[in-house]
Design an enzyme around this catalytic site. Structure first.
Site, PDB file in Angstrom:
ATOM      1  N   THR A   5      33.177 -50.564 -30.003  1.00  0.00           N
ATOM      2  CA  THR A   5      33.812 -50.939 -28.736  1.00  0.00           C
ATOM      3  C   THR A   5      33.877 -52.448 -28.582  1.00  0.00           C
ATOM      4  O   THR A   5      33.055 -53.182 -29.162  1.00  0.00           O
ATOM      5  CB  THR A   5      33.022 -50.343 -27.558  1.00  0.00           C
ATOM      6  OG1 THR A   5      33.515 -50.870 -26.322  1.00  0.00           O
ATOM      7  CG2 THR A   5      31.544 -50.685 -27.659  1.00  0.00           C
TER       8      THR A   5
ATOM      9  N   TYR B 293      24.542 -49.886 -22.585  1.00  0.00           N
ATOM     10  CA  TYR B 293      25.641 -49.359 -23.398  1.00  0.00           C
ATOM     11  C   TYR B 293      26.057 -50.358 -24.477  1.00  0.00           C
ATOM     12  O   TYR B 293      26.217 -50.000 -25.657  1.00  0.00           O
ATOM     13  CB  TYR B 293      26.830 -49.024 -22.502  1.00  0.00           C
ATOM     14  CG  TYR B 293      28.084 -48.620 -23.241  1.00  0.00           C
ATOM     15  CD1 TYR B 293      28.192 -47.361 -23.817  1.00  0.00           C
ATOM     16  CD2 TYR B 293      29.163 -49.497 -23.364  1.00  0.00           C
ATOM     17  CE1 TYR B 293      29.349 -46.978 -24.498  1.00  0.00           C
ATOM     18  CE2 TYR B 293      30.317 -49.121 -24.039  1.00  0.00           C
ATOM     19  CZ  TYR B 293      30.403 -47.870 -24.603  1.00  0.00           C
ATOM     20  OH  TYR B 293      31.537 -47.495 -25.283  1.00  0.00           O
TER      21      TYR B 293
END
Length: 360
Positions: free
Chosen positions: A131, A175
């Protein structure tokens, strides 16, 4: 070819599985924990009766040692690792689950591929869905608020082609840390003096498209498009002028296929994969576009910024193009219209299909 897709019943996974149904033997490995995955799996089976499904939770290495999982890895030519916890907000409220899914789950997956895949003589290529959040808040990059066609948005002051893979990684939020750990672990096992595995990291920007049951915490393009079609109240975290490059899932599927076909060329490398500077939108620009063609006014409120939220993130995608010939083909406006059409078709089949997204 034999392809194993972890998280294969999720949004990206099921799109890849469906695209490959006539090109490869596809194994979907999923624990079906996320809402919408059971429906996606049923949809995949209706379109491909030969689909192989393995129920497994990556947090449990024992699950990956079951005969059906071992067989899938031993026969695999490629493993697409898409399973993961996907929301920053969830990682803050439940960091243990986030760590176990993203960090431990990736470790277990790499171990299984290394032990069972290479034992089968296949030496499969592994592509990991990382990501842009591994770049953190990018506080050291100059951002300017600019006016584009009467709408203000944040843009890079000095990077007109976007952020390259050479930008410093700076994990922010649980995250960001767990995805960053997995990102670097997958990269490291490709080194010749470690395990010499055929691994590739895709640092993906904002992906959107059909079969995406976007929620407020993740999948913002789908979330606001669903809100436009259904009248669901939405929240804007920050001021709405944050800008992203967005990529249609069909273009992402091509990236996975092309990288697999050129595994020896791309192994051990990291690629930014997104829409690039030609396919960008701010959140408010998306809302304006949705209101314009849908003829419906969205109802939304503003809330505080989320941890580590980047005011701008746009991929420099030149490395992927120069290395394995990939570039996006779907224009952002046409892609969003097609997503809206898919949502409308889902509502025609079941007017309550998205009711679970409404706040209690």
């Amino acid at each position: 070819m034999n392809i194993v897709i972890t998280g294969g019943a999720g949004f990206i996974g099921c799109n890849i599985a469906d695209a490959l149904k006539n090109k490869a033997k596809v194994t979907v490995l999923d624990n079906l924990s996320r809402r919408g995955t059971e429906a996606n799996l049923e949809w995949l089976r209706s379109r491909n009766p030969a689909l192989n499904f393995v129920y497994a939770d990556l947090r449990s290495y024992n699950d990956l040692c079951k005969p059906d999982a071992v067989k899938a890895f031993a026969e695999a030519d490629a493993v697409y690792h898409l399973a993961g916890q996907v929301a920053v907000t969830t990682s803050v409220t439940d960091p243990r689950e986030d760590f176990e899914v993203n960090a431990l789950g990736t470790f277990n997956l790499i171990q299984a591929v290394r032990m069972f895949g290479q034992d089968g003589g296949r030496h499969p290529v592994v592509i990991y869905a990382s990501t842009n959040k591994v770049y953190g808040g990018m506080e050291d990059v100059r951002i300017e608020l600019r006016d584009r066609n009467g709408s203000k948005r944040y843009e890079y002051a000095d990077m007109p082609l976007g952020a390259s893979e050479n930008i410093n990684i700076d994990f922010h939020s649980p995250y960001g840390c767990t995805k960053g750990y997995a990102d670097q672990y997958v990269r490291d096992v490709a080194r010749p003096d470690i395990y010499n595995m055929k691994t590739v990291v895709f640092r993906q920007s904002c992906i959107y498209g059909p079969r995406q049951f976007g929620i407020e915490d993740q999948g913002w393009v789908a979330w606001f498009t669903i809100a436009a079609a259904t009248g669901i109240n939405a929240s804007i975290y920050g001021d709405g002028m944050q800008t992203r490059d967005v990529l249609h899932v069909d273009d992402l599927v091509r990236a996975y296929e092309m990288a697999t076909q050129q595994a020896d060329k791309v192994k051990g490398q990291i690629f930014n994969i997104g829409g690039g500077p030609e396919n960008t939108m701010s959140l408010l620009e998306l809302i304006q576009y949705l209101e314009k063609f849908s003829g419906k006014k969205l109802t939304y409120r503003f809330a505080d910024w989320r941890p580590g939220d980047q005011r701008s993130f746009v991929c420099d995608i030149r490395k992927a193009k120069n290395t394995f010939g990939w570039a996006p083909q779907t224009n952002v406006h046409a892609g969003i219209r097609s997503l809206y059409d898919w949502i409308q078709s889902m509502l025609q089949d079941d007017p309550h299909v998205f009711d679970f997204l409404r706040k209690k």
